[in-house]
Design an enzyme around this catalytic site. Structure first.
Site, PDB file in Angstrom:
ATOM      1  N   ARG A 156       9.432  -5.460   0.362  1.00 18.18           N
ATOM      2  CA  ARG A 156       8.978  -5.085  -0.979  1.00 18.18           C
ATOM      3  C   ARG A 156      10.137  -4.699  -1.885  1.00 18.18           C
ATOM      4  O   ARG A 156      10.285  -3.550  -2.293  1.00 18.18           O
ATOM      5  CB  ARG A 156       7.962  -3.942  -0.920  1.00 18.18           C
ATOM      6  N   ASP A 209       5.681   6.489   1.944  1.00 16.80           N
ATOM      7  CA  ASP A 209       5.040   5.372   1.252  1.00 16.80           C
ATOM      8  C   ASP A 209       6.140   4.596   0.531  1.00 16.80           C
ATOM      9  O   ASP A 209       7.103   4.191   1.168  1.00 16.80           O
ATOM     10  CB  ASP A 209       3.953   5.897   0.306  1.00 16.80           C
ATOM     11  N   ASP A 216       4.917   8.393  -3.437  1.00 15.89           N
ATOM     12  CA  ASP A 216       6.138   7.673  -3.782  1.00 15.89           C
ATOM     13  C   ASP A 216       7.076   8.632  -4.502  1.00 15.89           C
ATOM     14  O   ASP A 216       6.636   9.603  -5.135  1.00 15.89           O
ATOM     15  CB  ASP A 216       5.815   6.491  -4.696  1.00 15.89           C
ATOM     16  N   ASP A 258       6.665   2.681  -7.368  1.00 16.27           N
ATOM     17  CA  ASP A 258       5.527   1.792  -7.590  1.00 16.27           C
ATOM     18  C   ASP A 258       5.268   1.677  -9.082  1.00 16.27           C
ATOM     19  O   ASP A 258       5.325   2.677  -9.817  1.00 16.27           O
ATOM     20  CB  ASP A 258       4.262   2.325  -6.907  1.00 16.27           C
TER      21      ASP A 258
END
Length: 399
Positions: free
Chosen positions: A277, A220, A181, A224
């Site tokens: 997301r 990815d 990430d 996060d």
């Protein structure tokens, strides 16, 4: 030396977030290379520090060959694990543990890339872009196990995983899975991410090839917040041109570390041209207000309602293209209650839970997250959010 204002989201709770504001002159650095940034992170221990990024730092080398283990050959990898040969019933974990196999060599190559592109951000640090075009290409900021970090004013171009792993057992027809990430908040506390731009830059998913009939996914997430992280505020960022964008909580089985944590505030962020997301939530008390969502026809959902999530999503603005329904804004992974109030879709006031339930009568969502956010400063009317956020979010809007 700006610090997070009092009351500005979860990162302002308890001790607040000051980053490196107290740094003395010896702990103020200006960096122009990725290696220079890593060196500045490592210098001075946990003493307060300010690191200024000037220009674009290239973290990932010239080509993927820079990281390849001797003997790794992608064409041989494709031949060895072609579903016509390998099938879909067995994953590649045994191959990974067997020296000399292409999966073993892929894993060694991936480890070399990880070593190169990951950088550990220490406690009591402010990392800030200065001048035009400040940012990082291909790097992964690891805010891991530390307290009191500020990241502002950077354009973060997503790392491009050179060595995605093929998993034939992921779904009915397998999938390519990638790592890295742009930024990870992992078991860290009091983190403020403000006025950054997260993007796939020159390598959007549309440019990626396909193998075995599946996209060769080299991205990815953009951000996060996982594994016991807590007290995080993300404000005035732009998240752009990405698929799986922002995950809060990475596993349904992580209750031992995540219950009572993952408290995150998202406000005045621009989520543009994303698939899903934004965020997906497990466990956390997440307050998402005054964010602007601008979707394309590739849109899947914004708010993923996950295991034991406690999401409050209020006074956000959604601009959806023709053919994309307001029922798509929410996605039910688990039947966790969610508060949605005062949101607008294409300018019209919309009850997001009611819209979802009208389209999903067999798997309805329940209203009422069970808590009321109090850590908010200025709250804009939802009808003005698209303009306010569009004018103010992103790295180039930091003043």
């Amino acid at each position: 030396r700006r610090t997070l204002p009092a009351g500005d989201g979860w990162a302002s709770a308890t001790t607040g977030t000051t980053g490196g504001a107290a740094a003395d002159a010896a702990h103020v650095y200006t960096v122009t290379t990725w290696d220079g940034l890593k060196a500045a992170f490592a210098a001075g221990g946990t003493a307060p520090k300010i690191i200024k990024v000037r220009g674009t730092l290239d973290a990932d080398g010239d080509t993927c060959a820079d990281f390849s283990a001797a003997g790794y050959d992608f064409d041989q990898y494709l031949a060895a694990y072609d579903p016509a040969v390998w099938g879909y019933d067995e994953n590649l974990e045994g191959e990974k543990a067997t020296p000399g196999t292409q999966e073993y060599l892929r894993d060694r190559s991936a480890a070399a890339q990880a070593e190169a592109i990951k950088a550990d951000v220490p406690a009591n640090t402010t990392l800030i872009g200065v001048g035009k075009g400040a940012g990082i290409v291909g790097g992964s900021l690891q805010i891991n196990g530390v307290d009191n970090v500020i990241v502002r004013g950077l354009t973060l171009e997503s790392p491009l995983d050179c060595f995605p792993q093929w998993d034939p057992t992921d779904g009915d027809t397998g999938n390519w899975n990638s790592e890295y990430d742009s930024a990870v908040v992992h078991n860290a506390t009091h983190v403020w991410l403000d006025h950054n731009t997260f993007t796939d830059g020159e390598h959007p998913d549309a440019t990626l090839p396909s193998y075995y009939g599946r996209i060769f996914q080299q991205h990815d997430g953009e951000l996060d917040v996982v594994k016991g992280a807590d007290y995080v505020t993300a404000s005035w960022n732009a998240f752009e041109d990405h698929d799986k964008t922002l995950m809060i909580g990475n596993s349904d089985s992580a209750g031992a570390t995540d219950e009572g944590r993952l408290r995150v505030t998202l406000h005045h962020n621009l989520f543009r041209n994303l698939v899903e997301r934004a965020p997906r939530v497990r466990f956390g008390q997440v307050d998402a207000y005054n964010n602007a969502y601008v979707a394309t026809t590739e849109y899947a959902y914004s708010f993923g309602i996950g295991y034991k999530s406690q999401l409050v999503a209020e006074k956000n603005s959604f601009t959806l293209p023709k053919g994309v329904s307001a029922a798509s804004v929410l996605y039910r992974w688990n039947d966790s209650p969610v508060t949605t109030a005062g949101n607008v879709v294409n300018g019209a006031a919309t009850d997001l839970v009611a819209a979802y339930n009208a389209a999903h009568a067999d798997t309805p969502l329940t209203s009422g997250a069970g808590w009321t956010p109090t850590l908010r400063t200025h709250v804009d009317p939802a009808r003005t959010v698209a303009e306010v956020v569009g004018r103010g979010a992103g790295a180039d809007r930091l003043r």
